[in-house]
Design a protein around this motif. Structure first.
Motif, PDB file in Angstrom:
ATOM      1  N   ARG A  15       0.838  -1.201   0.000  1.00  0.00           N
ATOM      2  CA  ARG A  15       0.000   0.000   0.000  1.00  0.00           C
ATOM      3  C   ARG A  15       0.878   1.258   0.000  1.00  0.00           C
ATOM      4  O   ARG A  15       0.604   2.216  -0.719  1.00  0.00           O
ATOM      5  CB  ARG A  15      -0.934  -0.031   1.213  1.00  0.00           C
ATOM      6  CG  ARG A  15      -2.000   1.008   1.206  1.00  0.00           C
ATOM      7  CD  ARG A  15      -3.070   0.827   2.295  1.00  0.00           C
ATOM      8  NE  ARG A  15      -2.608   0.263   3.546  1.00  0.00           N
ATOM      9  CZ  ARG A  15      -2.973  -0.942   4.021  1.00  0.00           C
ATOM     10  NH1 ARG A  15      -3.810  -1.709   3.350  1.00  0.00           N
ATOM     11  NH2 ARG A  15      -2.516  -1.379   5.172  1.00  0.00           N
ATOM     12  N   LEU A  16       1.950   1.244   0.766  1.00  0.00           N
ATOM     13  CA  LEU A  16       2.878   2.380   0.797  1.00  0.00           C
ATOM     14  C   LEU A  16       3.530   2.588  -0.566  1.00  0.00           C
ATOM     15  O   LEU A  16       3.640   3.724  -1.042  1.00  0.00           O
ATOM     16  CB  LEU A  16       3.948   2.153   1.869  1.00  0.00           C
ATOM     17  CG  LEU A  16       5.063   3.191   1.938  1.00  0.00           C
ATOM     18  CD1 LEU A  16       4.510   4.591   2.151  1.00  0.00           C
ATOM     19  CD2 LEU A  16       6.051   2.812   3.030  1.00  0.00           C
ATOM     20  N   LEU A  17       3.935   1.525  -1.229  1.00  0.00           N
ATOM     21  CA  LEU A  17       4.537   1.663  -2.560  1.00  0.00           C
ATOM     22  C   LEU A  17       3.541   2.259  -3.549  1.00  0.00           C
ATOM     23  O   LEU A  17       3.916   3.082  -4.394  1.00  0.00           O
ATOM     24  CB  LEU A  17       5.067   0.309  -3.050  1.00  0.00           C
ATOM     25  CG  LEU A  17       6.348  -0.157  -2.351  1.00  0.00           C
ATOM     26  CD1 LEU A  17       6.632  -1.617  -2.691  1.00  0.00           C
ATOM     27  CD2 LEU A  17       7.522   0.723  -2.707  1.00  0.00           C
ATOM     28  N   ALA A  18       2.277   1.897  -3.443  1.00  0.00           N
ATOM     29  CA  ALA A  18       1.246   2.490  -4.308  1.00  0.00           C
ATOM     30  C   ALA A  18       1.081   3.975  -4.012  1.00  0.00           C
ATOM     31  O   ALA A  18       0.915   4.792  -4.935  1.00  0.00           O
ATOM     32  CB  ALA A  18      -0.082   1.752  -4.132  1.00  0.00           C
ATOM     33  N   GLN A  19       1.127   4.342  -2.738  1.00  0.00           N
ATOM     34  CA  GLN A  19       1.039   5.755  -2.373  1.00  0.00           C
ATOM     35  C   GLN A  19       2.243   6.529  -2.912  1.00  0.00           C
ATOM     36  O   GLN A  19       2.107   7.663  -3.381  1.00  0.00           O
ATOM     37  CB  GLN A  19       0.962   5.906  -0.850  1.00  0.00           C
ATOM     38  CG  GLN A  19      -0.326   5.398  -0.259  1.00  0.00           C
ATOM     39  CD  GLN A  19      -0.282   5.331   1.266  1.00  0.00           C
ATOM     40  OE1 GLN A  19       0.771   5.475   1.884  1.00  0.00           O
ATOM     41  NE2 GLN A  19      -1.435   5.092   1.863  1.00  0.00           N
ATOM     42  N   LEU A  20       3.407   5.908  -2.869  1.00  0.00           N
ATOM     43  CA  LEU A  20       4.608   6.552  -3.409  1.00  0.00           C
ATOM     44  C   LEU A  20       4.507   6.725  -4.919  1.00  0.00           C
ATOM     45  O   LEU A  20       4.959   7.743  -5.455  1.00  0.00           O
ATOM     46  CB  LEU A  20       5.858   5.753  -3.024  1.00  0.00           C
ATOM     47  CG  LEU A  20       6.202   5.775  -1.535  1.00  0.00           C
ATOM     48  CD1 LEU A  20       7.297   4.767  -1.224  1.00  0.00           C
ATOM     49  CD2 LEU A  20       6.578   7.162  -1.085  1.00  0.00           C
ATOM     50  N   ASP A  21       3.904   5.752  -5.605  1.00  0.00           N
ATOM     51  CA  ASP A  21       3.660   5.903  -7.048  1.00  0.00           C
ATOM     52  C   ASP A  21       2.846   7.164  -7.324  1.00  0.00           C
ATOM     53  O   ASP A  21       3.173   7.944  -8.220  1.00  0.00           O
ATOM     54  CB  ASP A  21       2.906   4.686  -7.609  1.00  0.00           C
ATOM     55  CG  ASP A  21       3.756   3.438  -7.694  1.00  0.00           C
ATOM     56  OD1 ASP A  21       4.999   3.545  -7.679  1.00  0.00           O
ATOM     57  OD2 ASP A  21       3.157   2.346  -7.774  1.00  0.00           O
ATOM     58  N   PRO A  31      14.289  13.408  -3.943  1.00  0.00           N
ATOM     59  CA  PRO A  31      15.164  12.569  -3.113  1.00  0.00           C
ATOM     60  C   PRO A  31      14.423  11.912  -1.940  1.00  0.00           C
ATOM     61  O   PRO A  31      14.692  10.757  -1.604  1.00  0.00           O
ATOM     62  CB  PRO A  31      16.235  13.548  -2.606  1.00  0.00           C
ATOM     63  CG  PRO A  31      16.281  14.615  -3.650  1.00  0.00           C
ATOM     64  CD  PRO A  31      14.859  14.744  -4.139  1.00  0.00           C
ATOM     65  N   GLU A  32      13.482  12.629  -1.354  1.00  0.00           N
ATOM     66  CA  GLU A  32      12.726  12.064  -0.231  1.00  0.00           C
ATOM     67  C   GLU A  32      11.867  10.881  -0.671  1.00  0.00           C
ATOM     68  O   GLU A  32      11.777   9.879   0.047  1.00  0.00           O
ATOM     69  CB  GLU A  32      11.824  13.143   0.398  1.00  0.00           C
ATOM     70  CG  GLU A  32      12.579  14.311   0.994  1.00  0.00           C
ATOM     71  CD  GLU A  32      12.945  15.406  -0.015  1.00  0.00           C
ATOM     72  OE1 GLU A  32      13.540  16.402   0.438  1.00  0.00           O
ATOM     73  OE2 GLU A  32      12.653  15.268  -1.223  1.00  0.00           O
ATOM     74  N   ALA A  36      12.184   6.959   0.450  1.00  0.00           N
ATOM     75  CA  ALA A  36      11.013   6.246   0.962  1.00  0.00           C
ATOM     76  C   ALA A  36      10.748   4.984   0.149  1.00  0.00           C
ATOM     77  O   ALA A  36      10.433   3.924   0.707  1.00  0.00           O
ATOM     78  CB  ALA A  36       9.797   7.162   0.950  1.00  0.00           C
ATOM     79  N   ARG A  37      10.887   5.071  -1.173  1.00  0.00           N
ATOM     80  CA  ARG A  37      10.664   3.904  -2.036  1.00  0.00           C
ATOM     81  C   ARG A  37      11.683   2.810  -1.756  1.00  0.00           C
ATOM     82  O   ARG A  37      11.342   1.627  -1.660  1.00  0.00           O
ATOM     83  CB  ARG A  37      10.700   4.309  -3.509  1.00  0.00           C
ATOM     84  CG  ARG A  37      10.531   3.114  -4.445  1.00  0.00           C
ATOM     85  CD  ARG A  37      10.360   3.530  -5.873  1.00  0.00           C
ATOM     86  NE  ARG A  37       9.165   4.311  -6.084  1.00  0.00           N
ATOM     87  CZ  ARG A  37       7.925   3.812  -6.117  1.00  0.00           C
ATOM     88  NH1 ARG A  37       7.714   2.540  -5.930  1.00  0.00           N
ATOM     89  NH2 ARG A  37       6.904   4.606  -6.343  1.00  0.00           N
ATOM     90  N   LEU A  38      12.941   3.174  -1.622  1.00  0.00           N
ATOM     91  CA  LEU A  38      13.965   2.168  -1.329  1.00  0.00           C
ATOM     92  C   LEU A  38      13.720   1.512   0.021  1.00  0.00           C
ATOM     93  O   LEU A  38      13.852   0.294   0.160  1.00  0.00           O
ATOM     94  CB  LEU A  38      15.360   2.801  -1.376  1.00  0.00           C
ATOM     95  CG  LEU A  38      15.851   3.176  -2.765  1.00  0.00           C
ATOM     96  CD1 LEU A  38      17.150   3.964  -2.660  1.00  0.00           C
ATOM     97  CD2 LEU A  38      16.030   1.950  -3.636  1.00  0.00           C
ATOM     98  N   THR A  39      13.339   2.288   1.007  1.00  0.00           N
ATOM     99  CA  THR A  39      13.036   1.738   2.328  1.00  0.00           C
ATOM    100  C   THR A  39      11.875   0.750   2.245  1.00  0.00           C
ATOM    101  O   THR A  39      11.959  -0.370   2.763  1.00  0.00           O
ATOM    102  CB  THR A  39      12.697   2.870   3.318  1.00  0.00           C
ATOM    103  OG1 THR A  39      13.827   3.735   3.432  1.00  0.00           O
ATOM    104  CG2 THR A  39      12.315   2.325   4.683  1.00  0.00           C
ATOM    105  N   ALA A  40      10.804   1.145   1.578  1.00  0.00           N
ATOM    106  CA  ALA A  40       9.626   0.282   1.471  1.00  0.00           C
ATOM    107  C   ALA A  40       9.916  -0.974   0.649  1.00  0.00           C
ATOM    108  O   ALA A  40       9.503  -2.076   1.018  1.00  0.00           O
ATOM    109  CB  ALA A  40       8.458   1.061   0.870  1.00  0.00           C
ATOM    110  N   ALA A  41      10.625  -0.817  -0.470  1.00  0.00           N
ATOM    111  CA  ALA A  41      10.928  -1.966  -1.328  1.00  0.00           C
ATOM    112  C   ALA A  41      11.825  -2.967  -0.604  1.00  0.00           C
ATOM    113  O   ALA A  41      11.608  -4.177  -0.683  1.00  0.00           O
ATOM    114  CB  ALA A  41      11.584  -1.498  -2.626  1.00  0.00           C
TER     115      ALA A  41
END
Length: 85
Positions: A15-21, A31-32, A36-41
């Motif tokens: 769900r977080l990755l979808a929000q980041l998309d 950069p932020e 966040a994407r690298l952390t979630a992935a």
């Protein structure tokens, strides 16, 4: 940090990755958002509980630690290129 906090699971991380998309579509790859994407992935890829982070959907700890390498090479086609050594 609601989805990638100390207690996490695959559903919340996805769900977080979808929000980041959506955020990247609206604001570009800042950069932020990359961090966040690298952390979630990486959290989604690591399916076991480790250290202070607990996977509610996979609470077991690994017998052997593993080292990972994370790069941005696969962005934007996929969240990140994650390879275990």
């Amino acid at each position: 940090s609601a989805e990638a906090g100390v207690v996490r699971d695959a559903t919340g991380l996805s769900r977080l990755l979808a929000q980041l998309d959506a955020l990247e579509a609206a604001h570009g790859r800042t950069p932020e958002l990359v961090a966040a994407r690298l952390t979630a992935a990486c959290a989604l890829d690591r399916r076991e509980s480790l250290g202070a982070h607990f996977r509610a959907d996979a609470p077991e700890t690994p017998a052997e630690p593993r080292r990972t390498l994370v790069t941005l090479d696969a962005l934007p086609a996929s969240p990140a290129c994650i390879a275990a050594e």
